[in-house]
Motif scaffolding. Structure first.
Motif, PDB file in Angstrom:
ATOM      1  N   ALA A 142       0.836  -1.211   0.000  1.00 37.53           N
ATOM      2  CA  ALA A 142       0.000   0.000   0.000  1.00 37.53           C
ATOM      3  C   ALA A 142       0.864   1.252   0.000  1.00 37.53           C
ATOM      4  N   ILE A 143       1.960   1.229   0.757  1.00 37.52           N
ATOM      5  CA  ILE A 143       2.852   2.393   0.805  1.00 37.52           C
ATOM      6  C   ILE A 143       3.441   2.666  -0.575  1.00 37.52           C
ATOM      7  N   ILE A 144       3.965   1.613  -1.214  1.00 41.76           N
ATOM      8  CA  ILE A 144       4.576   1.782  -2.535  1.00 41.76           C
ATOM      9  C   ILE A 144       3.530   2.221  -3.555  1.00 41.76           C
ATOM     10  N   GLY A 145       2.363   1.573  -3.521  1.00 41.34           N
ATOM     11  CA  GLY A 145       1.314   1.927  -4.471  1.00 41.34           C
ATOM     12  C   GLY A 145       0.852   3.362  -4.326  1.00 41.34           C
ATOM     13  N   GLN A 146       0.611   3.788  -3.091  1.00 43.34           N
ATOM     14  CA  GLN A 146       0.177   5.161  -2.851  1.00 43.34           C
ATOM     15  C   GLN A 146       1.252   6.158  -3.264  1.00 43.34           C
ATOM     16  N   ALA A 147       2.510   5.862  -2.924  1.00 40.47           N
ATOM     17  CA  ALA A 147       3.597   6.784  -3.252  1.00 40.47           C
ATOM     18  C   ALA A 147       3.757   6.937  -4.761  1.00 40.47           C
ATOM     19  N   ILE A 148       3.738   5.804  -5.490  1.00 42.34           N
ATOM     20  CA  ILE A 148       3.870   5.861  -6.947  1.00 42.34           C
ATOM     21  C   ILE A 148       2.689   6.609  -7.558  1.00 42.34           C
ATOM     22  N   GLY A 149       1.488   6.295  -7.073  1.00 38.95           N
ATOM     23  CA  GLY A 149       0.301   6.962  -7.604  1.00 38.95           C
ATOM     24  C   GLY A 149       0.346   8.469  -7.421  1.00 38.95           C
ATOM     25  N   VAL A 150       0.728   8.906  -6.219  1.00 37.69           N
ATOM     26  CA  VAL A 150       0.815  10.342  -5.955  1.00 37.69           C
ATOM     27  C   VAL A 150       1.930  10.983  -6.775  1.00 37.69           C
TER      28      VAL A 150
END
Length: 317
Positions: free
Chosen positions: A116-124
């Motif tokens: 979730a951390i990686i996904g959110q960071a990449i998305g943002v």
């Protein structure tokens, strides 16, 4: 006849050109500037005034470099393209990085999973980049359509002085002072202690780090000092020195994070006395731990990136 002003102009022009073309362009510019200045001097013009007029007639070094590299300024037209590119480059180096770090930190504090951390960071990061490019470009398109002024035109006073890449004597002295301060801090913490509780000294770092783990930290500090001496002696960053800087930063980060992750870095008595006995909540301790982790990762990562950026800058000089 050429002065530092001419050299700064030529350097600003060839910086963005391919390395194999820089020498030819430099020679061509030196010749054309010298010829133009000689013609003005023959007419009785002062050398300083002649140089400024010649460089002003040549125009913005970025636009001149685009011509040499056969890079037409299509997107917004020559009047706005360079200002758009410079602003966008600056914002892209700051805004997406800050957004990614802020979201990653918030997700870690919230207890999100690694995925979730990686996904959110990449998305943002992607969203911030897309919005940044879109809105900055839109603003400049509107400015171009309205014929608005983007500020004063280029002149020779905008030529920047050559920037230091941290290899001068002052940088060496600062690096050696910081290394010495690090060694003194480690020794002081162990033998004297930065804190005194009820007359007793209390070290911040775990006394169990001595001798082997602490010897590793001291060795890494010594190697950083050696690297600073090598940089000063070489006078510029090279790939070899950037690799060495990367290795040292990674070793230091790995050692410190390993100790922290296994609960071996900080003195348990320090944590008990300063935090637990004073009623600091477990959630607050967790947030402090996360902030410490981000700091311990951020500093060496920035040091690594800074070294490679300076290497690239010196390669283009």
């Amino acid at each position: 006849m050429a002065t530092s002003l001419t050299e700064r102009y030529i350097s600003a022009t060839i910086t963005s050109l391919p390395p194999d073309a820089q020498d030819d362009v430099r020679a061509e510019l030196e010749g054309s500037i010298a010829d133009a200045m000689e013609a003005r001097l023959d007419q009785g013009e002062e050398p300083t005034s002649a140089e400024r007029e010649v460089l002003t007639e040549l125009g913005d070094p970025a636009a001149l470099a685009a011509g040499y590299a056969d890079r037409p300024l299509h997107l917004l037209g020559p009047r706005y393209y360079l200002a758009w590119r410079q602003l966008l480059r600056t914002l892209l180096m700051i805004v997406p990085v800050c957004a990614v770090l802020a979201v990653a930190l918030a997700q870690v504090i919230a207890g999100a999973s690694i995925g979730a951390i990686i996904g959110q960071a990449i998305g943002v990061g992607v969203t911030a980049t897309v919005h940044l490019v879109f809105w900055v470009t839109l603003v400049f398109v509107l400015l171009e359509r309205a014929g608005a002024d983007t500020g004063p035109g280029w002149d020779v006073d905008q030529l920047r002085e050559p920037t230091s890449t941290g290899t001068g004597r002052a940088d060496l002295i600062a690096s050696l002072i910081l290394a010495a301060a690090g060694v003194v801090a480690l020794l002081w913490d162990h033998f004297i202690g930065f804190l005194r509780i009820d007359g007793e000294s209390l070290s911040i770092l775990n006394p169990g780090l001595w001798p082997w783990a602490m010897a590793g930290l001291l060795a890494l500090i010594a190697l950083e000092a050696v690297l600073a001496v090598m940089l000063s002696a070489n006078g510029r960053w090279t790939v070899r020195l950037a690799v060495l800087n990367t290795v040292l930063a990674m070793l230091a980060m790995t050692l410190v994070l390993t100790l922290l992750g296994n609960g071996l870095l900080l003195n348990p008595d320090f944590l008990q006395t300063v935090f637990i006995d004073n009623g600091v909540e477990p959630d607050s301790m967790r947030v402090l731990g996360i902030l410490t982790w981000f700091m311990l990762v951020g500093i060496p990562v920035w040091d690594i990136l800074d070294g490679w950026l300076k290497t690239r800058r010196d390669a283009l000089r």
